[in-house]
Design an enzyme around this catalytic site. Sequence first.
Site, PDB file in Angstrom:
ATOM      1  N   LYS A  66      -6.359  10.248  -8.471  1.00 51.31           N
ATOM      2  CA  LYS A  66      -6.626   9.418  -9.660  1.00 51.31           C
ATOM      3  C   LYS A  66      -7.775   9.929 -10.529  1.00 51.31           C
ATOM      4  CE  LYS A  66      -4.671   5.195  -7.771  1.00 51.31           C
ATOM      5  NZ  LYS A  66      -4.751   3.747  -7.618  1.00 51.31           N
ATOM      6  N   ASP A 103      -4.244  -0.454 -12.800  1.00 47.84           N
ATOM      7  CA  ASP A 103      -4.532  -1.125 -11.521  1.00 47.84           C
ATOM      8  C   ASP A 103      -5.287  -2.439 -11.726  1.00 47.84           C
ATOM      9  OD1 ASP A 103      -3.337   0.705  -9.749  1.00 47.84           O
ATOM     10  OD2 ASP A 103      -5.092   2.004  -9.795  1.00 47.84           O
TER      11      ASP A 103
END
Length: 270
Positions: A66, A103
């Site tokens: 990420k 997220d």
Amino acid sequence: MKKWYAVIGDPIAHSRSPEMHTRWLDEEKIDASYIPIHLTKEQLAEGVNSLRLLGCSGWNVTVPHKEAIIPLLDAIDPLAEKMQAVNTVVRQADGTLKGYNTDGLGYVRSLEERFPEISKESRVLIIGAGGAAKGIAFAMKQEGYSSITITNRTMERAETLAQSLGKQAMTLDEASEQLDSFDILIQTTSVGMQHSIQGVPLDLANLRSDAIVTDIIYTPKETEFLRLARQKGAKTMNGLGMFIHQGALAFSYWTNRYPDAQSLMNEWNN
Ligand code: ATR
């Protein structure tokens, strides 16, 4: 030409994203596929170049890429930049690649869908100061939540995150003592995860019986933390909604359509 989407990570075999996105592509009658691609850290740069070259329309990014993917992209959304983490890549009309992070926003969406009564003035306690906590904290702030406190086992990490948010930090002991001053608890540590550390990260003795207590873990469906909170009368929510809505948001960035998250949630939570 038929479009295709992907998820990259290491490991990737266990990911439920392909099942989820394939189902939504079918439901929305979009002629496209979504495939898992296993890429190690060493393969990331070459892998991303290949996705670019082969015309992948967008992909999800999971552990451990990420952060490392950021310099490999052409542009980054401001929220993802603040989090220094990207979980969704969109190929834009001109062919360039832009990174987003859904997220934390996925968490906020799941929270507000499940508890529509909550107000932006709710006093929020985030337990943990890792990547997941950071994502949720920045998203909560962006979505207008005014009272956010960070607590963590390692106080220094709590302080660093709180400072970057312009919010306050407390030790776990202080948070436990003052627990009755919080309306919403967000458990983001790995405590309670299957095959991980058992127990709870924070003593719940002073929990308000009308509090909302959430955990980002969804295997097991109910952590010890959520079980104890529920026994004290709190309303609880596990992390499945966050996972499904981070995917639904990514799907909407790619296709301009928000898929039916609720049906999937009902099925997977049973
Ligand atoms: P992630 O990106 O998934 O959030 P991480 O960055 O490794 O993962 O963060 C894990 C979080 O769980 C941290 O807040 C960590 O606390 P520390 O910063 O003190 O390490 C927390 N955590 C892990 N094990 C814990 C334990 N046994 N008790 C309390 N907190 C724990």
